[in-house]
Design a protein around this motif. Structure first.
Motif, PDB file in Angstrom:
ATOM      1  N   VAL A  98       0.854  -1.191   0.000  1.00  0.00           N
ATOM      2  CA  VAL A  98       0.000   0.000   0.000  1.00  0.00           C
ATOM      3  C   VAL A  98       0.888   1.238   0.000  1.00  0.00           C
ATOM      4  O   VAL A  98       1.844   1.304   0.777  1.00  0.00           O
ATOM      5  N   PRO A  99       0.595   2.235  -0.877  1.00  0.00           N
ATOM      6  CA  PRO A  99       1.379   3.463  -0.825  1.00  0.00           C
ATOM      7  C   PRO A  99       1.051   4.253   0.450  1.00  0.00           C
ATOM      8  O   PRO A  99      -0.107   4.278   0.884  1.00  0.00           O
ATOM      9  N   LEU A 100       2.081   4.880   1.011  1.00  0.00           N
ATOM     10  CA  LEU A 100       1.947   5.527   2.321  1.00  0.00           C
ATOM     11  C   LEU A 100       2.250   7.014   2.235  1.00  0.00           C
ATOM     12  O   LEU A 100       3.155   7.433   1.511  1.00  0.00           O
ATOM     13  N   PHE A 101       1.521   7.776   3.037  1.00  0.00           N
ATOM     14  CA  PHE A 101       1.756   9.217   3.121  1.00  0.00           C
ATOM     15  C   PHE A 101       1.664   9.662   4.570  1.00  0.00           C
ATOM     16  O   PHE A 101       0.804   9.198   5.317  1.00  0.00           O
ATOM     17  N   ARG A 102       2.572  10.545   4.956  1.00  0.00           N
ATOM     18  CA  ARG A 102       2.492  11.178   6.269  1.00  0.00           C
ATOM     19  C   ARG A 102       2.670  12.677   6.075  1.00  0.00           C
ATOM     20  O   ARG A 102       3.688  13.121   5.536  1.00  0.00           O
ATOM     21  N   PRO A 103       1.697  13.475   6.520  1.00  0.00           N
ATOM     22  CA  PRO A 103       1.840  14.935   6.417  1.00  0.00           C
ATOM     23  C   PRO A 103       2.861  15.436   7.429  1.00  0.00           C
ATOM     24  O   PRO A 103       3.172  14.751   8.406  1.00  0.00           O
ATOM     25  N   ARG A 104       3.340  16.646   7.202  1.00  0.00           N
ATOM     26  CA  ARG A 104       4.218  17.267   8.183  1.00  0.00           C
ATOM     27  C   ARG A 104       3.370  17.848   9.311  1.00  0.00           C
ATOM     28  O   ARG A 104       2.408  18.563   9.058  1.00  0.00           O
ATOM     29  N   PRO A 122      -4.541   1.234  14.307  1.00  0.00           N
ATOM     30  CA  PRO A 122      -5.684   1.818  13.590  1.00  0.00           C
ATOM     31  C   PRO A 122      -5.973   3.257  14.012  1.00  0.00           C
ATOM     32  O   PRO A 122      -6.386   4.067  13.181  1.00  0.00           O
ATOM     33  N   GLU A 123      -5.745   3.599  15.256  1.00  0.00           N
ATOM     34  CA  GLU A 123      -6.056   4.970  15.698  1.00  0.00           C
ATOM     35  C   GLU A 123      -5.192   6.012  14.972  1.00  0.00           C
ATOM     36  O   GLU A 123      -5.521   7.200  14.973  1.00  0.00           O
ATOM     37  N   CYS A 124      -4.069   5.575  14.359  1.00  0.00           N
ATOM     38  CA  CYS A 124      -3.145   6.512  13.697  1.00  0.00           C
ATOM     39  C   CYS A 124      -3.318   6.558  12.187  1.00  0.00           C
ATOM     40  O   CYS A 124      -2.531   7.207  11.496  1.00  0.00           O
ATOM     41  N   THR A 125      -4.291   5.822  11.658  1.00  0.00           N
ATOM     42  CA  THR A 125      -4.449   5.789  10.197  1.00  0.00           C
ATOM     43  C   THR A 125      -5.876   6.184   9.803  1.00  0.00           C
ATOM     44  O   THR A 125      -6.733   5.326   9.610  1.00  0.00           O
ATOM     45  N   PRO A 126      -6.138   7.496   9.660  1.00  0.00           N
ATOM     46  CA  PRO A 126      -7.497   7.946   9.326  1.00  0.00           C
ATOM     47  C   PRO A 126      -7.921   7.578   7.902  1.00  0.00           C
ATOM     48  O   PRO A 126      -9.103   7.556   7.610  1.00  0.00           O
ATOM     49  N   ILE A 127      -6.951   7.305   7.029  1.00  0.00           N
ATOM     50  CA  ILE A 127      -7.259   6.829   5.670  1.00  0.00           C
ATOM     51  C   ILE A 127      -6.466   5.540   5.468  1.00  0.00           C
ATOM     52  O   ILE A 127      -5.250   5.517   5.694  1.00  0.00           O
ATOM     53  N   VAL A 128      -7.151   4.462   5.084  1.00  0.00           N
ATOM     54  CA  VAL A 128      -6.512   3.159   4.894  1.00  0.00           C
ATOM     55  C   VAL A 128      -6.804   2.658   3.493  1.00  0.00           C
ATOM     56  O   VAL A 128      -7.966   2.449   3.140  1.00  0.00           O
ATOM     57  N   GLY A 129      -5.765   2.492   2.707  1.00  0.00           N
ATOM     58  CA  GLY A 129      -5.944   1.991   1.336  1.00  0.00           C
ATOM     59  C   GLY A 129      -6.950   2.821   0.543  1.00  0.00           C
ATOM     60  O   GLY A 129      -7.715   2.294  -0.256  1.00  0.00           O
TER      61      GLY A 129
END
Ligand SMILES: [Zn+2]
Length: 211
Positions: free
Chosen positions: A96-102, A193-200
């Protein structure tokens, strides 16, 4: 058994990422590197990110320049930060491609995400990875480890933000991993799960608080 997930942001850096990778390999720990596009687009940065990927770590987009909170600028600027980095990561092959905002000193809340980028993440099937533990290795290279351990003891699954930056903090990574093992934590590559508001690409938590 309480769990800990490690992530390394803002690299790669020739002076420290190789040692971080050696240390993780020594301990048999898989993690995620949230890289900056402007660093991973250099030949040295690309080599390091490729090595991390080859060794089983995941690579995530952490914006091109790491300037400002994307929700506070224009959609065009936010998308450019995202897309330029994606181009630099076009070689990445992972589930799965991953993104983390600043965030900026670990800050979540309003302005963390931009609606234009949220749309892009959902269309592209991305997982958006936030965090719940920021022990401050970037500002306190020697004191972060004790703070991180104390913080991990407060919850069942910590997603810890560290940085592969050349400030000396990662000299304590080996000690930190030893301590985590001694205290019986399970080190896992997955995200709480609490840290991933968008999954796939699916929005699984209300985003109002981040827009
Ligand atoms: Zn960062």
């Amino acid at each position: 058994m309480a769990k800990v997930t490690l992530t390394f942001d803002n690299g790669p850096e020739s002076q420290v990422t190789p040692q971080v990778l050696d240390c993780l390999a020594h301990h048999g720990v898989k993690s995620t590197f949230f890289v900056l596009g402007r660093k991973v687009s250099t030949p040295a940065g690309l080599d390091l990110a490729r090595r991390a990927s080859r060794e089983g770590h995941w690579i995530g987009n952490h914006t091109w320049s790491h300037i400002g909170r994307m929700g506070e600028g224009t959609g065009e600027a936010a998308l450019q930060e995202f897309e330029r980095t994606e181009q630099a990561l076009s070689w990445v092959k992972q589930p799965v491609p991953l993104f983390r905002p600043r965030g900026g000193a670990g800050k979540l809340g309003k302005g963390l995400l931009h609606p234009a980028v949220v749309e892009r993440l959902t269309l592209g099937g991305y997982t958006c990875v936030l965090w719940n533990s920021v022990p401050g290795d970037y500002r306190d290279p020697d004191g972060w480890m004790e703070r991180a351990l104390a913080d991990c003891r407060t919850r069942e699954w910590s997603l810890v933000v560290l940085h592969d930056l050349p400030n000396g903090a990662m000299l304590h990574l080996d000690g930190f991993l030893r301590k985590l093992r001694e205290e019986g934590y399970q080190l896992t590559q997955d995200f709480p799960p609490e840290c991933t508001p968008i999954v796939g690409g699916k929005i699984v938590q209300p985003l109002d608080g981040f827009l």
